[in-house]
Design an enzyme around this catalytic site. Sequence first.
Site, mmCIF file in Angstrom:
data_model
loop_
_atom_site.group_PDB
_atom_site.id
_atom_site.type_symbol
_atom_site.label_atom_id
_atom_site.label_comp_id
_atom_site.label_asym_id
_atom_site.label_seq_id
_atom_site.Cartn_x
_atom_site.Cartn_y
_atom_site.Cartn_z
ATOM 1 N N ASN A 122 -2.733 -11.281 8.442
ATOM 2 C CA ASN A 122 -3.651 -11.326 7.285
ATOM 3 C C ASN A 122 -2.897 -11.743 6.270
ATOM 4 O OD1 ASN A 122 -4.856 -9.911 4.773
ATOM 5 N ND2 ASN A 122 -6.555 -10.051 6.319
ATOM 6 N N SER A 168 -8.710 -2.833 -3.253
ATOM 7 C CA SER A 168 -9.358 -1.480 -2.620
ATOM 8 C C SER A 168 -9.712 -0.574 -3.625
ATOM 9 C CB SER A 168 -8.030 -0.793 -1.939
ATOM 10 O OG SER A 168 -8.117 -1.248 -0.691
ATOM 11 N N LYS A 215 -3.558 7.096 -2.053
ATOM 12 C CA LYS A 215 -4.200 5.877 -1.511
ATOM 13 C C LYS A 215 -3.280 5.198 -0.605
ATOM 14 C CE LYS A 215 -7.606 2.628 -1.578
ATOM 15 N NZ LYS A 215 -7.302 2.674 -0.145
ATOM 16 N N THR A 238 -4.526 -9.455 -0.638
ATOM 17 C CA THR A 238 -3.096 -9.234 -0.764
ATOM 18 C C THR A 238 -2.549 -10.689 -0.948
ATOM 19 O OG1 THR A 238 -3.291 -7.429 0.955
ATOM 20 C CG2 THR A 238 -1.003 -8.354 0.727
ATOM 21 N N LYS A 289 3.773 1.287 -5.857
ATOM 22 C CA LYS A 289 2.725 0.081 -6.303
ATOM 23 C C LYS A 289 1.679 0.677 -7.013
ATOM 24 C CE LYS A 289 2.629 -1.947 -1.615
ATOM 25 N NZ LYS A 289 1.748 -2.701 -0.463
ATOM 26 N N LYS A 319 -0.086 7.216 3.110
ATOM 27 C CA LYS A 319 0.037 6.368 4.061
ATOM 28 C C LYS A 319 -0.106 6.977 5.434
ATOM 29 C CE LYS A 319 1.257 1.874 4.731
ATOM 30 N NZ LYS A 319 1.016 0.747 3.722
#
Length: 416
Positions: free
Chosen positions: A223, A350, A72, A192, A96, A108
């Site tokens: 963001n 997510s 992910k 985030t 993470k 990624k």
Amino acid sequence: MSAKHEPNILASTQQLVKEAARRLGFSEAMAELLEEPMRVLKVRLPVKMDDGSVAIFTGYRAQHNDAVGPTKGGVRFHPDVTEEEVKALSIWMSLKCGIVDLPYGGGKGGIVCDPRRMSSGELERLSRGYVRAISQIVGPTKDIPAPDVMTNSQIMAWMMDEYSRIREFDAPGFITGKPLVLGGSRGRETATAQGVVLMIREAVRCLDMPLEGAKVIVQGFGNAGSYLAKFMNEAGALVVGISDEHGALYDPQGLNVGELLDRRDSFGSVTRLFPNTITNAELLEKPCDILVPAAVAGQITERNAANIRAKAVVEAANGPTTMEATRILADRGVLIVPDVLASAGGVVVSYFEWVQNNQGYYWDEDEVSRKLEQKMKASFERVYGISRQRNVDMRTAAYMAGVRRLAEAIKYRGWI
Ligand code: GLU
């Protein structure tokens, strides 16, 4: 600017992962397996440009480890994307996911491009081309992309549509960070920043100071940075500094966050509209209680770490502080909430989005916020606990929490 300017970003991540594996008593083979992604795909993408020419782009998808579950992680669009950077970022995603206890490994992606200089049509063709090129190795139970630097919900929508066309069924769980109407989750866009807010609340609690009136500097107004400035302002903290890639603004009395938010463009640029700017480097050394690097990697190094005047550094960006700088800050008693923990709010929501897609039932915003808060607080406690028990800095502690989970899954599967 990107991780490219921090030449050892992959090497230092690998060193920390290996160190964490050894501290936890895992074998050398385990350390060796975890230091590299299990798979990296490099693709060449021809895209028809609006002027009739064809431009060839390069893209990557790295999958670090899928012992815990599907991989992910986001896809970034940036001119400085490199294979090394994407590999390091995929390792960070594994950490993470391990730290916040999600049933995922890390992945990624990245495309070397400058979306600020591309039309919407060109971006759509590039996004669809990328999905066609990587479609064999991704999917809702294999590897699930998401937004990252300079990608957004529109790009996720194009990618989801392309994947669904290839597979000939609707596949909302293929990607997260989608628009609400296409199966996005409430709270994903601000996740985030919300996660960082929760970590700042934990940090001030450890420092025994109130959030109200705390002086906060936020480096970066994309963001994460812009929502964070908004939320900090709403929580009664004093946002004394912000920056974008052109410069920074600092006012010890507090900035007018509402005006800054109104005037920023969609890529987070705002400082050019104001006189009396300072540089990003100068901003980092200004007095404050909480410093939040929310821009790019390699910002706090051995050159400026001794001059940082914050009591806590809460890392919203990926890799903003080098290993040497971490040591300097930790020795000076500055509390570090490391990137792999502080910026995990995005991937947590997510995960909630993917769960909602899989069950076809959607939660309200309160439910998302409540569940996010539970996960982030529990993760902070775990990492802080390891740091206290093992007498290691918070980054080492976070790496240990992430590596432990991954290594246990690998052992149970019998790979090592
Ligand atoms: N790109 C974000 C990150 O670096 C989110 C990843 C995701 O949601 O999968 O954590």
